[in-house]
Design an enzyme around this catalytic site. Structure first.
Site, PDB file in Angstrom:
ATOM      1  N   VAL B  12     104.041  35.734 -11.123  1.00 42.69           N
ATOM      2  CA  VAL B  12     104.888  35.641 -11.930  1.00 42.69           C
ATOM      3  C   VAL B  12     105.731  34.185 -12.568  1.00 42.69           C
ATOM      4  CG1 VAL B  12     107.615  36.212 -11.413  1.00 42.69           C
ATOM      5  CG2 VAL B  12     106.357  38.445 -10.179  1.00 42.69           C
ATOM      6  N   GLY B  13     105.766  33.100 -10.845  1.00 43.46           N
ATOM      7  CA  GLY B  13     106.039  32.182 -11.498  1.00 43.46           C
ATOM      8  C   GLY B  13     104.833  32.015 -12.115  1.00 43.46           C
ATOM      9  N   ASN B  97     107.711  36.682   4.314  1.00 43.22           N
ATOM     10  CA  ASN B  97     108.574  35.857   3.506  1.00 43.22           C
ATOM     11  C   ASN B  97     110.266  35.178   4.184  1.00 43.22           C
ATOM     12  OD1 ASN B  97     107.138  36.450   1.097  1.00 43.22           O
ATOM     13  ND2 ASN B  97     108.258  38.369   1.172  1.00 43.22           N
ATOM     14  N   HIS B 177     116.527  46.537  -5.268  1.00 37.42           N
ATOM     15  CA  HIS B 177     116.012  46.980  -5.831  1.00 37.42           C
ATOM     16  C   HIS B 177     114.591  46.934  -5.075  1.00 37.42           C
ATOM     17  CE1 HIS B 177     112.967  45.505  -8.694  1.00 37.42           C
ATOM     18  NE2 HIS B 177     112.581  44.341  -7.785  1.00 37.42           N
TER      19      HIS B 177
END
Lengths: 306, 306, 306, 306
Positions: B12-13, B97, B177
């Protein structure tokens, strides 16, 4: 209406598709890959993007017959071989990718596609040639990205060294898109000034530049496991030059009458693909490197033919 | 001058960086990742693209202190967990995370960064909240992409069913989400007509739509091993809304005073991040789903806090 | 390959050409105008720009036969009448523009053009209809920009009043692109919330909005002597929706079976031009305004026919 | 955040504003003009466009104090004189534009603006110099578009003659942006090959090229009454080079220590404006033309000073 076919949805193919869709450059896109789940996933991910974009692209998949009225076909199919083990790693893909071409060529032919083919298969020059031969396709209508990418790397390395934009650096990396490629320094200019003129005043070491250019791709490969952004950007630029008949000067892998191989050389890209080749005066040393590089490509072509 | 920081250079980054650079949207980009070889490779691959682009972006890496004068910080760091094993797979990333945030938060703080933070960490809502708490950051200045992506998927699914552009579909996917998200069908319009009005005449099955929306992300994940294009497109759109103070209506993960959690809800995005929240009238059933979703997020937040 | 014809190189036509060229949206452009020196000048000025752009457009002029394989034809020809003297000033162009159509229609027919026609002639609705009749053209393949512009103005006025992006405002301005147009407030939403709901809490005066919308065009006209930027932007957006088959919901001037006139109404724009019309529920009052507006257009159409 | 000021909303200024807004290049725009109704009209027309665009620009008007935190100021103010009466017509603006500068300089100073100034006033070189002197501004931070436009015209003329893209033509038009400008043919390359090399084989007449380059602007002026598209495109490219610190090689009007005037010469454009000047080897004949052109500019500068 701009319609593009894309065979191969690996990292390069997917990035090209993403670029065409998110920049609104293609009106219709046909994506084909052996891995059906992968191409479906890419289609979904791209379609999920459309609600956040101001442009639209109709995205079709897995249907060779849709190539019939496509203007351009970009081929990124094939195995990415042990590139990390040296710049010549691209050769590792040779036999596998021969099978890939043997599989796709009849299907392209059957589709009735008669537009321009841009090949990014590796090793780029010989695979482009092999595909041209398998399709018995007009040579001007099929070319490879070749040293367009290597030239971009050269522009970056030189530009960074002089503290200027890569766009200020002109000139050509020539020959094989592989270990035998070389920069024709006699053609290179920085801000419109020949680099040979600047060499002494700026303490420039061209050999170090060559090393950095060659190493660049390897470092990308080693850090990411593949290279995709720059080569996708090159491919998209070539595709747009074809659509818009830009008559753009680009070093690409085009057929050389002199060497009887596809090889990285300066060409003019327009709606007919290779509109013409640009004759540039090389030094004797550069001519020799070109010949040596052509010999290496020819050997690979012969391997493919048999 | 538009300056963006980017922490996390996974799929994604890297796609966000590629988009910002190739569309000429950022003047300066700071990319940071635990994997130094990866971030160097992305920098090289992007810089190799510059010679084929008409725009420029100065690309810096691995330097938190460069965030000091950045306008926006996009965070994609973290492990992508077993998403394939169900929509709730995002929870698998939770503990890993948490450590990622614990590591980066002090460095962000020390950098003096005081711009807008867009978080794409997973699970999005609770990680955004945890980061906000760790940074003790103004709540309006940090938000997550949240259901902006789910809403895009809803727009696609509905648009395709009606044979129209996803851009013709308005309305909101709300809540977490994650697995407990839902589409507030009372807010959805197709071509400006409430979908509930069209439901009978067009034989629309909203449950099937919900299923398709939820399945969409899973199919992308299963086919590619990750999702990146659509979420990157969402993040870039949010970043541009901040730069240009667009006051754009987007469902994002923003702090809810009512539920005491970050949760997907309609907000107005501008230079101050969350400029305001949009009060929409939900049905009793939708309110209940929202509450249930908030409860699930809160539970995760509590886990993170302890 | 995207090919567009453009008849009329006044302020609107020239701005459309500039937009198509500088955004790289058209591969080939054919520009036609009665004033040969003007069209030559625009061609030169645009070609002088190409060396500063990353895209290319082949620009041809004054050759109707080049329309044969064009996908889209945008017509901005005609006199801009005394618009400053009131919103109905567009009517002043009626008789002059009838002659313009009488002159161009046979030439369009003779060219063999069979793509999509986007008309920006004024008065938009009746001139579009008159051209359709003169060409005996399929009604779905020719439409006018109509209230797409008025709707943009409505979005701006409402958006500014609420401090949000014009893109957050949905809904339609309907009827004649002229004095009898009106905003169907029952269709208007701000951030997804019906404006009628917000009316009381936000002290909104819809009559003042209507006045501001109507006045907007007049103020532009009075300050510049013409309007071009917004209408060109509308036309380009419609053209791109056709190229990419976007199935985009846009209020345009399309033929109404009910009223027997071209009139501003919600339509879906795709590769076939008007793909479908969107049935929206209007209030009795709005229906009446629509009927009144249609009557006014019909009267003008009758004038043109005789 | 990209913030640009724009003084002067004539055809060039308005086109620059339109480009910045519709391409999403500026986040904030401040437009200033003596004609208040005109600048209001442009603001309205641009704001009417926002609902049809995916980007946003905050557009402010008539407020010098807003320049305080702008990054770039583009000045197009002034009277367009009898350019049609010859390439030297730009001189006609001299005395009028002196008053314009006298009026605006104190207001720019008072605003606290300390960014980069791009001047498109005519006559470009001497007016840029006069403004620099009136503001007592750092010379690197103010430059004129100068021969960047003439160079684009040269690229077009040469490119068309060889049937290739203007982007394939490198080299510089130098000297005054006026009648005494000239192309330094020793610097010009086509597809990377020196034009002097091609001269004989291709039967190239450089004098005819010079004539065509000079005539180009005049024909645009005579056909349109002004020139705007190409010069606006040049100005926008320069502005973007400043924002993104592109270090782009552009021939612009920069101060020459040797000649003590602002004059068209190759420079590197970045965030500091003129980052450096590029020393290029001219022929004796070209040096003489440069000197002659500098003398002409100096005479005008002297006129302005007194």
């Amino acid at each position: 209406m701009r319609k593009i076919g894309l065979i191969g949805m690996g990292n390069v193919g997917a990035t090209i598709a993403y670029t065409l869709v998110t920049k609104g450059l293609a009106d219709e896109l046909v994506m084909i890959d052996k891995n059906e789940k992968k191409v479906v996933a890419e289609q979904l991910d791209l379609q999920d993007s459309l609600g956040r974009l101001d442009s639209n692209t109709t995205i079709k998949i897995q249907d060779y017959s849709e190539l019939k009225d496509a203007d351009i076909l970009i081929i990124t199919a094939g195995k990415v071989a042990a590139m990390g083990s040296g710049a010549d790693g691209r050769m590792g893909e040779l036999s596998f990718n021969k099978m890939v071409v043997a599989d796709m060529a009849p299907q392209i032919k059957a589709s009735g596609f008669n537009g321009i083919i841009i090949s990014i298969m590796n090793p780029c020059d010989c695979m482009t040639q092999y595909l041209q031969e398998q399709l018995d396709y007009p040579r001007n209508k099929i070319f490879g990205t070749g040293t367009f990418l290597d030239t971009a790397r050269m522009q970056k390395v030189v530009g960074q060294s002089f503290g200027v934009s890569a766009n200020n650096v002109s000139g050509y990396a020539l020959g094989e898109h592989g270990a035998s490629q070389f920069t024709a320094w006699s053609t290179v200019q920085v801000n419109g000034v020949p680099i040979r003129t600047l060499q002494h005043s700026h303490n420039v070491d061209l050999d170090k530049f060559e090393e950095a250019i060659r190493l660049g791709g390897v470092m990308v490969f080693e850090g990411k496991g593949y290279t995709n952004f720059a080569v996708a950007t090159c491919a998209v630029k070539l595709a747009m030059a074809v659509f818009s008949d830009a008559k753009l000067a680009c070093p690409v892998s085009a057929y050389s009458d002199a060497y009887k191989v596809y090889i990285g050389q300066p060409a003019i890209i327009g709606k007919n693909g290779i509109e013409s080749l640009t004759q540039i005066a090389l030094t004797a040393d550069e001519e020799q490197k070109m010949k040596a590089s052509a010999d290496i490509i020819l050997e690979k072509v012969e391997t493919l033919r048999h």
